[in-house]
Design an enzyme around this catalytic site. Structure first.
Site, PDB file in Angstrom:
ATOM      1  N   ASP A   1      -3.141  -7.397  -7.654  1.00 38.29           N
ATOM      2  CA  ASP A   1      -4.323  -7.803  -8.131  1.00 38.29           C
ATOM      3  C   ASP A   1      -4.470  -7.429  -9.522  1.00 38.29           C
ATOM      4  OD1 ASP A   1      -5.722  -8.425  -5.479  1.00 38.29           O
ATOM      5  OD2 ASP A   1      -4.458  -6.813  -5.102  1.00 38.29           O
TER       6      ASP A   1
ATOM      7  N   GLY B   1      -2.427  -2.021  -7.381  1.00 39.11           N
ATOM      8  CA  GLY B   1      -1.131  -2.757  -7.280  1.00 39.11           C
ATOM      9  C   GLY B   1      -1.520  -3.818  -8.338  1.00 39.11           C
TER      10      GLY B   1
ATOM     11  N   HIS C   1       0.678  -1.376  -0.079  1.00 37.36           N
ATOM     12  CA  HIS C   1      -0.035  -0.023   0.034  1.00 37.36           C
ATOM     13  C   HIS C   1       0.869   1.360  -0.022  1.00 37.36           C
ATOM     14  CE1 HIS C   1      -2.650  -3.081   2.232  1.00 37.36           C
ATOM     15  NE2 HIS C   1      -3.318  -2.992   0.979  1.00 37.36           N
TER      16      HIS C   1
HETATM   17  P1  AMP Z   1      -6.290  -4.212  -0.465  1.00 36.27           P
HETATM   18  O1  AMP Z   1      -6.091  -3.313   0.737  1.00 36.27           O
HETATM   19  O2  AMP Z   1      -5.661  -5.574  -0.578  1.00 36.27           O
HETATM   20  O3  AMP Z   1      -7.617  -4.187  -1.208  1.00 36.27           O
HETATM   21  O4  AMP Z   1      -5.225  -3.537  -1.566  1.00 36.27           O
HETATM   22  C1  AMP Z   1      -5.316  -2.018  -1.749  1.00 36.27           C
HETATM   23  C2  AMP Z   1      -4.398  -1.932  -3.093  1.00 36.27           C
HETATM   24  O5  AMP Z   1      -3.091  -2.307  -2.693  1.00 36.27           O
HETATM   25  C3  AMP Z   1      -4.892  -2.757  -4.368  1.00 36.27           C
HETATM   26  O6  AMP Z   1      -4.609  -1.880  -5.377  1.00 36.27           O
HETATM   27  C4  AMP Z   1      -3.725  -3.849  -4.021  1.00 36.27           C
HETATM   28  O7  AMP Z   1      -3.521  -4.263  -5.645  1.00 36.27           O
HETATM   29  C5  AMP Z   1      -2.634  -3.103  -3.723  1.00 36.27           C
HETATM   30  N1  AMP Z   1      -1.765  -3.967  -2.985  1.00 36.27           N
HETATM   31  C6  AMP Z   1      -1.799  -5.203  -2.079  1.00 36.27           C
HETATM   32  N2  AMP Z   1      -0.699  -5.528  -1.898  1.00 36.27           N
HETATM   33  C7  AMP Z   1       0.347  -5.155  -2.681  1.00 36.27           C
HETATM   34  C8  AMP Z   1       1.748  -5.459  -2.981  1.00 36.27           C
HETATM   35  N3  AMP Z   1       2.083  -6.466  -2.415  1.00 36.27           N
HETATM   36  N4  AMP Z   1       2.103  -4.819  -3.932  1.00 36.27           N
HETATM   37  C9  AMP Z   1       1.626  -3.862  -4.596  1.00 36.27           C
HETATM   38  N5  AMP Z   1       0.441  -3.207  -4.327  1.00 36.27           N
HETATM   39  C10 AMP Z   1      -0.317  -3.958  -3.413  1.00 36.27           C
END
Ligand code: AMP
Length: 288
Positions: free
Chosen positions: A150, A147, A37
């Site tokens: 996903d 990210g 994030h």
């Molecule tokens: P989430 O909180 O899991 O919904 O993720 C929020 C955003 O952070 C989404 O765009 C994810 O793809 C991105 N994200 C989660 N994990 C990673 C990671 N390891 N590297 C880069 N982006 C990430």
């Protein structure tokens, strides 16, 4: 840094920023922030005047039997991380604020969704595009950051922005990993000690696939079989899918002569992990 739970208050601040000619960068998340994030926030900080982070565990994108109730949360930690990394405003709405009653209009995702996570999580991407449509209208960002961890979400959001003419630039950010290669994820805390030891083999399996392709194997079936064998020999998790598709269209390919995604999902006891690599016909990895 402000932390707001109320839509009107966020809209007032957004209007003021836009009146003052400021650009808005938006990072949507479900919280429990980690370095993945933070990478998105840092990219946003470089390119925009005002950074908004949303934290909302969106019930609409969780299906029956999924981990909505055990999804990790830590508001204090998130506030600190956001502030340290230059977020100007956290939007932290409640479920009731986002969904005060049943919606009268529902969205259906018709492409890029009958494969990968869309197939194993029916309704998931409908939930994602619904919450993002609301968030895009509330926050009116110039740029939004997602990210590649996903990657299917990136492909679906790309279609949402294009099909519904949101005046927003989508920025895709490479996956941030632990030292041993495991993709960072809020869900990793729900792995047992043994599962955590096995989980890095997911990325190694993907890299094995890319190497086969570099060695001249161009048939998707052959590559997917090898990835499956590798994973089955290295982890006790149950493989949900291993797929190799064109990217970002997410269509089947007969041979690899365009950018493709090799993606994997594995079920562990309390958590399902996903990872992917996007690469071109020469096996060169495409980042973001
Ligand atoms: P989430 O909180 O899991 O919904 O993720 C929020 C955003 O952070 C989404 O765009 C994810 O793809 C991105 N994200 C989660 N994990 C990673 C990671 N390891 N590297 C880069 N982006 C990430």
């Amino acid at each position: 840094m402000e932390v707001l739970k109320n839509i009107d208050k966020v809209q007032n601040i957004v209007s003021k920023q836009l009146r003052d000619g400021k650009t808005i960068g938006f990072v949507p998340t479900m919280g429990y922030l980690h370095e993945g994030h933070i990478r998105l926030i840092k990219e946003a900080r470089k390119e925009n005047d005002f950074i908004i982070l949303s934290i909302f565990v969106n019930p609409l994108q969780f299906g029956e039997g999924e981990d909505l109730d055990t999804y990790p949360r830590d508001e204090e930690h998130d506030r600190r991380m956001a502030e340290e990394n230059g977020v100007d405003l956290i939007f932290l709405p409640s479920k009731e604020t986002m969904y005060p009653g049943p919606l009268s209009i529902e969205m259906a995702v018709t492409k890029r969704t009958d494969v990968l996570c869309g197939r194993s999580r029916p309704g998931h991407f409908e939930g994602v595009v619904t919450v993002l449509t609301k968030l895009f209208n509330i926050i009116r960002p110039d740029r939004v950051y997602f990210g590649m961890k996903d990657a299917q979400q990136v492909a679906v959001v790309d279609a949402l922005i294009h099909d519904y003419n949101f005046p927003i630039k989508l920025v895709a950010v490479p996956t941030v990993r632990e030292k041993d290669g495991l993709a960072k994820s809020s869900r990793n805390v729900n792995l047992s000690t043994d599962e955590r030891k096995e989980a890095p083999f997911i990325q190694q399996a993907l890299l094995t696939g890319v190497q086969l392709m570099k060695d001249g194997k161009k048939l998707p079936e052959e590559i997917m079989d090898a990835v499956r064998k590798f994973l089955e020999s290295k982890t006790h998790g149950n493989i949900d899918y291993i797929e190799l598709l064109s990217y970002p269209e997410l269509e089947s390919v007969q041979t690899i002569n365009q950018p493709v995604i090799l993606a994997v999902a594995v079920y562990y006891k309390k958590v399902r992990l996903i990872d992917n690599i996007v690469f071109d016909q020469n096996g060169e990895i495409i980042k973001g």
